[in-house]
Design an enzyme around this catalytic site. Structure first.
Site, mmCIF file in Angstrom:
data_model
loop_
_atom_site.group_PDB
_atom_site.id
_atom_site.type_symbol
_atom_site.label_atom_id
_atom_site.label_comp_id
_atom_site.label_asym_id
_atom_site.label_seq_id
_atom_site.Cartn_x
_atom_site.Cartn_y
_atom_site.Cartn_z
ATOM 1 N N HIS A 117 -8.081 -5.008 -0.875
ATOM 2 C CA HIS A 117 -6.805 -4.398 -0.495
ATOM 3 C C HIS A 117 -6.161 -5.106 0.697
ATOM 4 O O HIS A 117 -4.938 -5.252 0.759
ATOM 5 C CB HIS A 117 -7.027 -2.917 -0.181
ATOM 6 C CG HIS A 117 -5.761 -2.156 0.035
ATOM 7 N ND1 HIS A 117 -4.848 -1.914 -0.980
ATOM 8 C CD2 HIS A 117 -5.229 -1.586 1.143
ATOM 9 C CE1 HIS A 117 -3.827 -1.224 -0.500
ATOM 10 N NE2 HIS A 117 -4.026 -1.013 0.785
ATOM 11 N N ASP A 149 -8.778 -5.539 -5.221
ATOM 12 C CA ASP A 149 -8.469 -4.279 -4.524
ATOM 13 C C ASP A 149 -9.312 -3.169 -5.147
ATOM 14 O O ASP A 149 -9.317 -2.995 -6.366
ATOM 15 C CB ASP A 149 -6.971 -3.980 -4.678
ATOM 16 C CG ASP A 149 -6.490 -2.843 -3.796
ATOM 17 O OD1 ASP A 149 -7.237 -1.865 -3.594
ATOM 18 O OD2 ASP A 149 -5.347 -2.930 -3.314
ATOM 19 N N SER A 197 0.841 -1.198 0.000
ATOM 20 C CA SER A 197 0.000 0.000 0.000
ATOM 21 C C SER A 197 0.884 1.258 0.000
ATOM 22 O O SER A 197 1.697 1.423 -0.907
ATOM 23 C CB SER A 197 -0.942 -0.072 1.208
ATOM 24 O OG SER A 197 -1.997 0.845 1.079
#
Lengths: 335, 335
Positions: free
Chosen positions: B311, B282, B129
């Site tokens: 995610h 995601d 991320s």
């Protein structure tokens, strides 16, 4: 479309939640009932939509030719045209307006349709988004009345994720202390803006934004596109927006006295021929969800829309998607 | 992981935005540098993560064996451990804390790495991320230093939709008047809760919620799962959360003096071998986005993760996804 809304009064309606009040159902009519009284199409509104926003369905080149069908567009309760928190006098004004279910909406729409058109059957009920959920509700509530139904970007039961999406966008509105539990004199502007931005992140696909597809609908940049979305949502009262969201959140065909919590039974009771059209990039009404629903229906076709517009594809914003919808719906209506 | 954070002081740092201030970089070390000084792995933190939250990467059975690698975990500025709005004295406290870019983070991390470890090369930079975006930034900022990089559920440039997602969740926080432009004495609790719910609707996939997959991670119902998410986000200061989001929102490898706005040039300058691992469900870092980025890299593999966790799959929550990541990362590190 310049047609004005007409109004149908329902006195002493008892909601599914047990509140009794007088209601007004606003509706629009396009085309005329034929002598056989078998060409009526009901076209309920979507979240934050008004009757005139359903214009994209209607026209000689569109799915519904008013020369052929009598099209009635009932406004959702809480949309500001039909009875809503914003337009109902005390003791049911504002935050005191009762929770309205899809069944409440459809029950009142059916009363209006019977009284105004004196029909025993409805050729089709067609809708997008919350309109699709009303179409499902019509089909389950009145299996012997509804002959065909079309659910574009909608579902028969609100998914857990869809509920969370609604909690997220409504939570942004409620985070504004000016909302004050629904008891406000001035609109909670900050909350309404946060609501609009949050909603806009969901109602189109990721690629709609990341690949600048808003340019195809006339917005030169994302700020302009979002300004349009804000203007649309903020033309509604905050309690009205929350009221419609509550209707949506509680969507569940099984949750009516008729089916007593049995979703599969409600789905199995539907006799109408169904056309279920999710969009493959819709972020809250998912193809996978519809696939499972279609498996419970006696006579339904799943026809996914291929579009990068996300949920908005079902709202007529994508010309190719709209052409596909038109073809599919016309074929169903002719069947 | 019980290791305590260590602190590295950077005096008189001038941010990319032109503000000069003293900073503290908090970091954790696992394993030891070998004699050749060629086994250093940098593992930056993700949005709202702290160094200890990267534990899922480390262990004899995990991607990074501390018996083999010297793993340093720098905390993002604004995460509450490194310098942040919440822990910086005036005149840079709270809302006066400057905007920090990924380049600011990586520049300071590199200073720390040079001072503490005295290395000239870094075996790999790995992240999830915002950690992935820092890995990209390391590779572009220091092409002759970074030998390998892994970007799990991240991107080299923040997409337009990703920005809108950030505006949506941050907008929910800011809708709370108690936030007061960042100048508050008590946390803006209502806004923080709205932020958390809004974020949670995005950080897992639709099916994670609709198919009750939160049960697989120990939450019996969605309310329990959301309570955990809220607890995590609300353990952070509001300005810190907004500060990290601002870093993320401005993510763009081209936007450094070195590349002068030329994104393609920055991507082309990367010499490190890359492993790019989006998750196919995601909702904000999209496979399609990474595909285009990988086409601009000289030596990179796209290896999408198949998971219904969205995610969160990249955060180690899905055992199957984690096993796939472990295999792929180990192979890259051994290459």
């Amino acid at each position: 479309m310049t047609t004005q809304d007409q109004r149908f009064a329902i006195e002493g309606y008892r909601t599914q939640g047990g509140v009794t009040l007088d209601l007004q159902l606003a509706y629009q009519v396009h085309g005329e009932l034929n002598d056989a009284r078998d060409n009526l199409v009901v076209l309920p509104t979507y979240y934050s939509g008004r009757s005139s926003d359903n214009a994209y369905w209607i026209g000689s080149d569109q799915a519904l030719d008013p020369a052929k069908y009598c099209i009635v567009i009932p406004n959702l309760f809480c949309n500001g045209a039909s009875s809503s928190p914003s337009n109902t006098p005390p003791p049911f004004a504002a935050s005191a307006f009762p929770h309205m279910t899809y069944l409440d909406n459809v029950s009142c729409q059916w009363r209006m349709v019977q009284a105004v058109f004196e029909v025993e059957t409805v050729h089709a009920v067609i809708g997008f988004s919350m309109g699709a959920m009303q179409a499902y509700q019509w089909a389950a509530h009145l299996p012997d009345v509804v002959q065909r139904f079309v659910a574009v970007c909608g579902s028969a039961r609100t998914s857990e994720h869809n509920k969370l999406f609604l909690d997220a966008v409504c939570g942004a509105l409620r985070a504004d202390a000016a909302w004050n539990g629904g008891d406000y004199d001035e609109p909670p502007t900050r909350g309404l803006e946060a609501f609009s931005v949050s909603y806009a992140a969901w109602f189109a696909s990721q690629q709609f934004y990341s690949e600048h597809m808003y340019r195809a609908v006339g917005a030169p940049d994302v700020a302009t596109f979002l300004a349009g979305a804000k203007m649309g949502f903020m033309s509604h009262d905050a309690n009205d927006l929350l009221g419609m969201a509550a209707t949506w959140r509680a969507g569940d065909l099984g949750a009516s006295p008729q089916y007593d919590g049995d979703f599969e039974k409600a789905m199995g009771a539907i006799k109408a021929r169904g056309l279920i059209m999710p969009c493959d990039t819709d972020l809250y009404f998912r193809v996978r969800h519809n696939e499972r629903e279609v498996a419970l229906l006696a006579d339904a076709e799943l026809a996914p829309i291929r579009s990068d517009f996300g949920h908005l594809a079902g709202g007529g914003m994508d010309p190719e998607a709209l052409a596909f919808m038109t073809t599919k719906v016309r074929a169903l209506l002719a069947s």
